[in-house]
Design an enzyme around this catalytic site. Structure first.
Site, PDB file in Angstrom:
ATOM      1  CE  LYS A  49      49.813  49.749  -2.163  1.00 34.69           C
ATOM      2  NZ  LYS A  49      50.971  49.976  -3.038  1.00 34.69           N
TER       3      LYS A  49
ATOM      4  NE  ARG B 246      59.413  49.526  -6.978  1.00 33.42           N
ATOM      5  CZ  ARG B 246      60.624  49.735  -7.491  1.00 33.42           C
ATOM      6  NH1 ARG B 246      61.304  50.802  -7.158  1.00 33.42           N
ATOM      7  NH2 ARG B 246      61.148  48.865  -8.335  1.00 33.42           N
TER       8      ARG B 246
ATOM      9  CB  CYS C 194      66.439  51.334  -0.861  1.00 38.69           C
ATOM     10  SG  CYS C 194      67.131  52.182   0.551  1.00 38.69           S
TER      11      CYS C 194
ATOM     12  NE  ARG D 172      60.256  47.853  -4.464  1.00 40.07           N
ATOM     13  CZ  ARG D 172      59.037  48.251  -4.080  1.00 40.07           C
ATOM     14  NH1 ARG D 172      58.908  49.186  -3.165  1.00 40.07           N
ATOM     15  NH2 ARG D 172      57.957  47.764  -4.645  1.00 40.07           N
TER      16      ARG D 172
ATOM     17  NE  ARG E 169      52.637  54.677  -0.634  1.00 39.34           N
ATOM     18  CZ  ARG E 169      53.337  53.551  -0.858  1.00 39.34           C
ATOM     19  NH1 ARG E 169      54.192  53.105   0.032  1.00 39.34           N
ATOM     20  NH2 ARG E 169      53.173  52.881  -1.966  1.00 39.34           N
TER      21      ARG E 169
END
Ligand code: EPZ
Length: 429
Positions: free
Chosen positions: A22, A93, A117, A122, A397
């Site tokens: 990934k 992200r 977050c 981040r 994901r």
């Protein structure tokens, strides 16, 4: 939202094949924008972060063809506008990799700042520091990161903090800059090396990926290429831990053992048998699982993306284990969920203290993020009784066909669709 229903207590037995990585793919897909022709990408996992990345390219004007079997042909030469709007970027992200690739190609980029977050603060200050060093001006307004450069000139860049994303974004922006860029204190993860190999296959000139000094000599153009992505060492580690937690016997295929070294060593210390072959590892457990200490570090240290999973295993190890999360400030959100299953864990700042228990008990739990969700799956597989895991979209994901792969190993796991029970949260991670 979909749930996993797991009836635990069955040892995992058999073979599982690991999919493409990934964290390599979410960098390589945007990198296609740098090519002056089509690219063919192989071993692309069917996970939602991939669908989001491909959707962004498509919406920007690229031609994306699914050739089947995890192979895609992408021609991004149709992209004219270097903009990624919020409604696309907010889901992932890693959308910030479009900053580096669009800057590298168009000398400008406008990408929505990823929100969320999940793992604590981040920031992307190191990314912006690198872009500025290459001659770009960066601004943040109305949630959009705006970057412009007349020319991109190679430079010396030292990262104040080791950053995977910052290292990747700098490589993307620098590979067509004028002159030499030296990245110092670079991240060394396998997916950094995979991206460098991909870019070099397009004609880039990148040396030193995998060490803490990466040299990028700018080239005038990059051509289309064909490339197969490396296997996912975190998916592999997750199945290694699941096999150990259920005291099973599993052959994990399509791995690069060298990428698993820190995980293998930690499992051996816990009392897990790890047999290494050229492209596979076998996991089995004979004796008791014993306590250990874990501290997450940049590669080649123990990966933060395996911290929740190893913590779930240590809940079943004799004695008191100490887990220190040294990369992110908020990566223990799964602890409350494990406590609901009978785990004995206390968290103080970046340290979790885990008292091993004899067994875990199934319970309804909710996945707070991707790797925490994987830890709950592991706990559910090992626990007695039934575990229901909500918000499994986090897990999907990063894990291709996880319930099918686990069922093939003898797990009693089914996916249950629940009509829109909870509003889908913005996900990043
Ligand atoms: C990547 O995130 C991965 N994500 C993460 O995997 C992984 O946990 C992380 O690297 C560390 O290995 C992708 O590759 C898409 P960092 P990234 O920049 O790039 C701080 C998963 O589960 N930092 O190496 O965001 C940052 O806050 C995901 O697959 C700055 O301070 O991680 C963190 O504390 C989760 N300023 C630390 O550095 C910056 O400009 C490491 O972050 C950048 C980062």
């Amino acid at each position: 939202m979909d749930k996993f229903i797991i009836k635990g207590g069955k040892p995992l037995e058999g073979e599982v094949t690991i999919s493409g990585a990934k964290n390599a793919v979410v960098a390589i897909i945007p990198a296609v924008i740098l090519a002056d022709g089509p690219c063919v990408l192989e071993n692309i996992p069917e996970i939602s972060d991939v669908s989001i990345s491909l959707r962004i390219l498509y919406e920007m004007g690229a031609d994306v063809q699914n050739l089947g079997g995890g192979t895609y042909r992408i021609d991004a030469t149709g992209i004219k506008e270097p903009v990624v709007p919020y409604e696309l970027a907010r889901h992932m992200r890693a959308s910030y990799y479009f900053l580096g690739t669009l800057l590298g190609k168009f000398h400008k980029a406008r990408v929505a700042m990823p929100g969320g977050c999940y793992l604590g603060d981040r920031p992307i200050d190191q990314h912006l520091k690198a872009f500025s060093a290459l001659g770009a001006t960066c601004s943040l307004d109305n949630g959009m990161v705006d970057i412009n450069a007349g020319m991109l000139i190679g430079n010396q860049i030292y990262f104040d903090k080791i950053t995977v994303g910052g290292t990747i974004n700098t490589m993307l922006a620098a590979c067509k800059a004028t002159g030499l860029t030296v990245i110092e204190n670079a991240a060394k993860e396998p997916h950094i090396v995979d991206l460098a190999n991909f870019l070099n296959s397009m004609g880039a000139d990148i040396m030193g990926a995998g060490t803490d000094v990466i040299k990028v000599r700018g080239v005038r153009s990059l051509k289309g290429t064909q490339y197969a992505v490396i296997p996912d060492q975190i998916e592999a580690g997750t199945y290694m831990v699941a096999a150990a937690a259920t005291r099973g016997n599993v052959l994990i295929k399509n791995v690069i053992p060298k990428h698993l070294e820190s995980i293998t060593q930690k499992l051996a210390k816990i009392g897990v048998n790890v047999e290494e072959f050229d492209e596979s590892v076998r996991i089995s457990v004979d004796g008791p699982l014993v306590k250990t200490s874990v501290k997450t570090m940049p590669h080649p240290g123990f990966p933060t993306d395996m911290q929740p999973q190893i913590s779930a295993l240590l809940c079943l190890a004799e004695g008191t284990s100490i887990v220190t999360e040294d990369i992110f400030s908020n990566r223990f959100r799964y602890v409350d969920e494990l406590r609901r299953m009978g785990a004995d864990i206390s968290v103080e700042g970046k340290v979790a203290v885990i008292e091993g228990v004899d067994h875990l008990k199934g319970a309804p739990v909710t996945a707070p993020d991707l790797r925490a969700g994987a830890a709950l799956v592991i706990a559910g597989l090992a626990a007695s009784g039934v575990t229901e895991i909500d918000d499994i979209y986090h897990i999907e994901r990063g894990y291709e066909n996880i319930e099918k792969k686990l069922r093939a190993l003898g797990a009693d796991i089914v996916k249950k669709s629940v009509p829109g029970s909870s509003v889908r949260k913005v996900e990043v991670g």
